[in-house]
Scaffold this motif. Structure first.
Motif, short mmCIF file in Angstrom:
data_model
loop_
_atom_site.label_atom_id
_atom_site.label_comp_id
_atom_site.label_asym_id
_atom_site.label_seq_id
_atom_site.Cartn_x
_atom_site.Cartn_y
_atom_site.Cartn_z
N SER A 168 45.87 42.92 34.34
CA SER A 168 46.94 42.56 33.41
C SER A 168 47.04 43.58 32.28
O SER A 168 48.15 43.94 31.87
CB SER A 168 46.69 41.16 32.83
OG SER A 168 46.63 40.22 33.87
N ARG B 70 50.50 33.12 37.72
CA ARG B 70 49.38 32.17 37.76
C ARG B 70 49.53 31.11 36.68
O ARG B 70 49.41 29.91 36.95
CB ARG B 70 48.05 32.92 37.58
CG ARG B 70 46.82 32.00 37.62
CD ARG B 70 45.53 32.79 37.71
NE ARG B 70 45.37 33.69 36.59
CZ ARG B 70 44.57 34.75 36.60
NH1 ARG B 70 43.88 35.05 37.67
NH2 ARG B 70 44.47 35.51 35.55
N ASP C 5 52.67 39.08 37.78
CA ASP C 5 51.21 39.14 37.62
C ASP C 5 50.60 37.98 38.41
O ASP C 5 50.97 36.84 38.21
CB ASP C 5 50.86 39.05 36.13
CG ASP C 5 49.45 39.57 35.82
OD1 ASP C 5 48.80 40.10 36.75
OD2 ASP C 5 49.01 39.44 34.66
MG LIG Z 1 45.17 39.15 34.85
#
Ligand SMILES: [Mg+2]
Ligand SMILES: Nc1ncnc2c1ncn2[C@@H]1O[C@H](COP(=O)(O)OP(=O)(O)OP(=O)(O)O)[C@@H](O)[C@H]1O
Length: 374
Positions: free
Chosen positions: A46, A66, A150
């Motif tokens: 990230s 997520r 992501d």
């Molecule tokens: Mg991450």
């Protein structure tokens, strides 16, 4: 600050990753439409993504799939469209002219209303239509728009064929670049299926950037610099011990640095606190798995205790949880490899993260934590 616990955003807070950043910007400059950023948890995907996107100078949108999945339990198109648009507008902060241009373009997408930073939908937004508009705008103005997901493998849990949508865009919308990151590398590969003739992205080219753990040298340099930044003196022997325990995983090194350098704990306290936090994280992550089968837990426990062959894992699991048939055990092992919890090599199965291994070794399950043993 190197020891800041949040994913990094600024180049100056990111240690190294020069090669990866270079590769990313090269792919963007070449107009590649699909970039994969891979690596096990806590290696800094990230952070790298944040910095790469902001350094790119392009309009971009980064969607944390997520956390969307865990907050909403699914990822409907409206939510994805909203996040996509909001992210794009945010990336154009301070560039009012381009921003206005984009608001105009978006307002023409069926069902979408944008005012200021507010996004509303009159009807279910047409995501493909939205991407087409973005592509047309990018084409006309000579820009490239980057859309980053992501932990993209969570898109597959949404019940919507986002893989098909991404494949359509990758094939037909050359001014958009999709970036997908994944710590569950096998799951991400399954989701996009570049090698699977049955999947929509079969045979496509993707730029794969795989994050590695820091070398011993880099880990030491990272820690020394971080402590220096904070004006904290730390003995060389301590640095060596920390590297022995944490093995080049930047997320753990950062946490150690934070506990020791910012919270000013002693070496012993910092390591203890690190393992406590790791334990909470691991139990949380693993409990998501063990909701499907408690045997996942026993497999991980078996490997953490040094059972690395298929048969010794089986023996341990059967001792703890009763008979399991071979096909079932193989399926569970395969999943653990896909999720990145286990690594399979010529020497058998191992746990790639030494901190997780240690935690699994030490922890006994709280009774009643798991419901099923299918
Ligand atoms: Mg991450
Ligand atoms: N190159 C780096 N330099 C300094 N700190 C870093 C670097 N990469 C990651 N970090 C730090 O390590 C931790 C984990 O980073 P990050 O969240 O970016 O990793 P990740 O691979 O996305 O992890 P996850 O799998 O949990 O999503 C954070 O505290 C972050 O600040």
């Amino acid at each position: 600050m190197l020891f800041d616990l949040q994913p990094k955003r600024r180049r100056e807070d990111l240690y190294d990753r020069e090669e990866e950043l270079k590769e990313f910007s090269e792919a963007i400059e070449l107009g590649e439409t699909l970039i994969l950023l891979l690596g096990i948890r806590r290696l800094g995907k990230s952070s790298l993504l944040n910095v790469a996107l902001s350094e790119s100078g392009k309009p971009f949108s980064k969607i944390d799939v997520r956390s969307l999945y865990f907050t909403h339990g699914s990822i409907p198109q409206e939510l994805l469209a909203r996040k996509l648009i909001e992210g794009l507008l945010k990336s154009l902060k301070g560039r009012d002219k381009v921003r206005m241009e984009l608001v105009n373009v978006l307002s023409r997408v069926k069902g979408v209303k944008v005012s200021g930073i507010q996004v509303e939908f009159d009807e279910k937004p047409d995501l493909a239509g939205l991407l087409e508009r973005l592509d047309a705008w990018a084409e006309k103005t000579g820009r490239r728009v980057i859309i980053a997901f992501d932990e993209a493998q969570y898109l597959r849990l949404s019940g919507i064929r986002y893989d098909g949508l991404i494949a359509y865009a990758v094939d037909n919308l050359p001014n958009l670049t999709f970036v997908l990151t994944g710590s569950e590398v096998g799951m991400l590969h399954d989701f996009i299926g570049l090698d699977n003739p049955k999947k929509p992205l079969f045979g496509r080219y993707a730029r794969e950037i795989t994050l590695k753990r820091f070398s011993r040298e880099q880990s030491g340099d990272f820690l020394r610099r971080g402590f220096e930044e904070l004006g904290v003196k730390v003995q060389e022997e301590e640095i060596e011990r920390v590297i022995d325990n944490l093995d080049g995983i930047v997320g753990w090194l950062t946490l150690y640095g934070y506990l020791r350098g910012v919270r000013k704990l002693s070496e012993k306290e910092a390591i203890e606190e690190l393992f406590e936090r790791a334990k909470a994280l691991v139990l949380d992550e693993v409990s998501a798995l063990t909701r499907y089968s408690a045997r996942y837990w026993y497999i991980l426990k078996a490997v953490s205790l040094g059972n690395n062959s298929w048969s010794s894992i089986k023996e341990y699991v059967e001792f703890k949880a009763g008979k399991i048939n071979d096909a079932k055990l193989s399926a569970l092992l395969k999943n653990l490899v896909k999720y990145g919890y286990l690594k399979k090599s010529r020497d058998g199965y191992s746990i790639p993260d030494p901190v997780i291994k240690e935690v699994l070794k030490r922890v006994n399950l709280p009774l009643g934590k798991f419901l099923t043993l299918p």
